[in-house]
Design a protein around this motif. Sequence first.
Motif, mmCIF file in Angstrom:
data_model
loop_
_atom_site.group_PDB
_atom_site.id
_atom_site.type_symbol
_atom_site.label_atom_id
_atom_site.label_comp_id
_atom_site.label_asym_id
_atom_site.label_seq_id
_atom_site.Cartn_x
_atom_site.Cartn_y
_atom_site.Cartn_z
ATOM 1 N N GLU A 247 0.826 -1.202 0.000
ATOM 2 C CA GLU A 247 0.000 0.000 0.000
ATOM 3 C C GLU A 247 0.870 1.266 0.000
ATOM 4 N N TYR A 248 1.928 1.242 0.788
ATOM 5 C CA TYR A 248 2.856 2.372 0.833
ATOM 6 C C TYR A 248 3.817 2.346 -0.356
ATOM 7 N N GLU A 249 4.187 1.155 -0.779
ATOM 8 C CA GLU A 249 5.178 0.992 -1.841
ATOM 9 C C GLU A 249 4.700 1.573 -3.168
ATOM 10 N N ARG A 250 3.390 1.598 -3.379
ATOM 11 C CA ARG A 250 2.843 2.062 -4.654
ATOM 12 C C ARG A 250 3.023 3.557 -4.882
ATOM 13 N N SER A 251 3.218 4.318 -3.829
ATOM 14 C CA SER A 251 3.257 5.767 -3.929
ATOM 15 C C SER A 251 4.673 6.283 -4.182
ATOM 16 N N LYS A 252 4.901 6.845 -5.340
ATOM 17 C CA LYS A 252 6.199 7.452 -5.650
ATOM 18 C C LYS A 252 6.465 8.648 -4.733
ATOM 19 N N ALA A 253 5.421 9.416 -4.465
ATOM 20 C CA ALA A 253 5.588 10.585 -3.602
ATOM 21 C C ALA A 253 5.959 10.170 -2.184
ATOM 22 N N PHE A 254 5.427 9.030 -1.723
ATOM 23 C CA PHE A 254 5.779 8.550 -0.390
ATOM 24 C C PHE A 254 7.238 8.115 -0.350
ATOM 25 N N MET A 272 16.104 5.274 -5.645
ATOM 26 C CA MET A 272 14.748 4.939 -5.209
ATOM 27 C C MET A 272 14.483 3.436 -5.250
ATOM 28 N N ASN A 273 15.216 2.708 -6.086
ATOM 29 C CA ASN A 273 15.045 1.261 -6.141
ATOM 30 C C ASN A 273 15.632 0.557 -4.923
ATOM 31 N N SER A 274 16.384 1.290 -4.108
ATOM 32 C CA SER A 274 16.977 0.721 -2.899
ATOM 33 C C SER A 274 16.110 0.928 -1.671
ATOM 34 N N VAL A 275 14.915 1.507 -1.870
ATOM 35 C CA VAL A 275 13.958 1.666 -0.781
ATOM 36 C C VAL A 275 13.133 0.390 -0.695
ATOM 37 N N VAL A 276 13.157 -0.262 0.467
ATOM 38 C CA VAL A 276 12.517 -1.565 0.648
ATOM 39 C C VAL A 276 11.406 -1.434 1.686
ATOM 40 N N PHE A 277 10.254 -2.017 1.379
ATOM 41 C CA PHE A 277 9.093 -1.983 2.276
ATOM 42 C C PHE A 277 8.861 -3.387 2.821
ATOM 43 N N LEU A 278 8.951 -3.547 4.133
ATOM 44 C CA LEU A 278 8.821 -4.853 4.772
ATOM 45 C C LEU A 278 7.586 -4.875 5.661
ATOM 46 N N GLY A 279 6.722 -5.842 5.449
ATOM 47 C CA GLY A 279 5.531 -5.990 6.275
ATOM 48 C C GLY A 279 5.627 -7.215 7.158
ATOM 49 N N VAL A 291 10.101 0.670 6.607
ATOM 50 C CA VAL A 291 10.662 1.174 5.358
ATOM 51 C C VAL A 291 12.157 1.380 5.574
ATOM 52 N N ILE A 292 12.976 0.692 4.773
ATOM 53 C CA ILE A 292 14.419 0.772 4.942
ATOM 54 C C ILE A 292 15.093 1.165 3.632
ATOM 55 N N TYR A 293 16.260 1.732 3.774
ATOM 56 C CA TYR A 293 17.110 2.023 2.617
ATOM 57 C C TYR A 293 18.310 1.087 2.710
ATOM 58 N N ALA A 315 28.090 -2.723 2.157
ATOM 59 C CA ALA A 315 27.221 -3.466 1.250
ATOM 60 C C ALA A 315 26.242 -4.308 2.057
ATOM 61 N N GLY A 316 24.959 -4.184 1.752
ATOM 62 C CA GLY A 316 23.926 -4.923 2.471
ATOM 63 C C GLY A 316 23.420 -4.235 3.719
ATOM 64 N N ASP A 317 24.120 -3.215 4.210
ATOM 65 C CA ASP A 317 23.685 -2.487 5.406
ATOM 66 C C ASP A 317 22.410 -1.703 5.093
ATOM 67 N N THR A 318 21.685 -1.355 6.138
ATOM 68 C CA THR A 318 20.408 -0.666 5.962
ATOM 69 C C THR A 318 20.319 0.553 6.868
ATOM 70 N N ILE A 319 19.465 1.463 6.491
ATOM 71 C CA ILE A 319 19.074 2.607 7.316
ATOM 72 C C ILE A 319 17.558 2.583 7.398
ATOM 73 N N ARG A 320 17.025 2.451 8.595
ATOM 74 C CA ARG A 320 15.568 2.461 8.733
ATOM 75 C C ARG A 320 15.067 3.888 8.569
ATOM 76 N N LEU A 321 14.162 4.083 7.634
ATOM 77 C CA LEU A 321 13.651 5.412 7.323
ATOM 78 C C LEU A 321 12.362 5.730 8.064
ATOM 79 N N LEU A 322 11.553 4.707 8.301
ATOM 80 C CA LEU A 322 10.239 4.957 8.899
ATOM 81 C C LEU A 322 9.625 3.632 9.312
ATOM 82 N N ILE A 323 8.824 3.647 10.361
ATOM 83 C CA ILE A 323 7.933 2.529 10.645
ATOM 84 C C ILE A 323 6.517 3.073 10.764
ATOM 85 N N THR A 324 5.552 2.229 10.462
ATOM 86 C CA THR A 324 4.155 2.580 10.671
ATOM 87 C C THR A 324 3.396 1.287 10.936
#
Length: 395
Positions: A247-254, A272-279, A291-293, A315-324
């Motif tokens: 639901e969040y992944e579909r929004s380019k603006a998000f 932007m392809n490195s933004v990953v949405f995990l449910g 939501v992680i980078y 390489a492979g490391d992540t930065i958490r951008l947001l949770i909801t």
Amino acid sequence: MVEHLQLLRRLEKIIEETEFAWSLCIIGEDQSDKLAELTGDLKRPYSADGNGKEILSGYSYWGIEPTIAWRHACQDPYYPVMKEGLASFNRGWRNIFGQLTDERYHYVSLGPGTGEKDRAVLGDLQPRYNGMFYVPVDMSGEMLRVCMEPVRTLPFMRGFRSQVLPVQLDFNDEQNVKELDGLRQRLIGDEPVLFSLLGNTMANFDYDFDLLAMLSERLLHPQDRLMLEVATTPDLSENAARAAAQEYERSKAFREFVTSALHQSTDLSIDMNSVVFLGSVEQERSLLVKVIYQNQSGQDVVMTVPDRTEVTFAAGDTIRLLITRKYARPALHTFLASAGLNIENEAYAAFSSRRQAHRFGMSLMLLSRGDRPDGPTSVAQQVFRTRRPRESAPA
């Protein structure tokens, strides 16, 4: 004392008479401390699943770039939580407003967002009590400016502007909330306050239920009410969790919004392809969307953080951008009872979706503070808490 009163009256006169968008704002925090905290979080250890480096809630909206990106995302029809929330709020608010039996409420908005919902609330509250104060509270001064834009279009604003008091403060800090309560006592005394936490804001915090319990205990007086709005789910399954992430992944603006704080705070070249949405399913209470980078380049990258030091983004490391989250309503109700919060009224609206298997929605509740259970925590609170131990960030 007389000179101070004269100065305040002169400022009030200036604000009321000019067409320029002046407003008085109370700055409650040392912004350098916030910057140091953000820097430390970006130096945390390696994690492949978003549990190391992070941008905590509040910092996602902090600064001019994230503020502009957030406002743009709120207008995106592919971002359903915001779109559906704005569409359903006015209907829900009408039900809530009918339950406010006291005629004299002040309004304190915790995380006012774009200000559209606050405009609806003020449009009904102020005509009943023209002596009310409106106090929007946010960690981001830029967001406070944005929230005022729709509010300024209210027909009574010219004479009301001196009763608008934006407060720059992080309300996820217990000491800050104590100071906010002290400000309230000095400003309006024991007159009732309607507090609000709208737009599923609570869901963005790691310790979401702890935040709500703290606000109830430290800020809410018996005569006050709290209006809480959260996203909901009838289904706590892995399939529902994947649907929530999509639901969040579909929004380019998000995507642009969640990466804006990273772009503002580092020199990373954002892919932007490195933004990953995990449910995932969070115990028996909610669907968690993280939501992680992730560095998917296959090579270590050196990034500069706000204190101008260089940090290896491996390489492979992540930065958490947001949770909801999306909450199961029965579990949410159980927690509210365990935290001593009574539901005075609730307005529920299902999202307009054909995906009946995952019929997400929004719930708007009017809460009051009741008796608390004996002891420091109840069984329900122990079940619902999902504290994640924070590791020390390297120097």
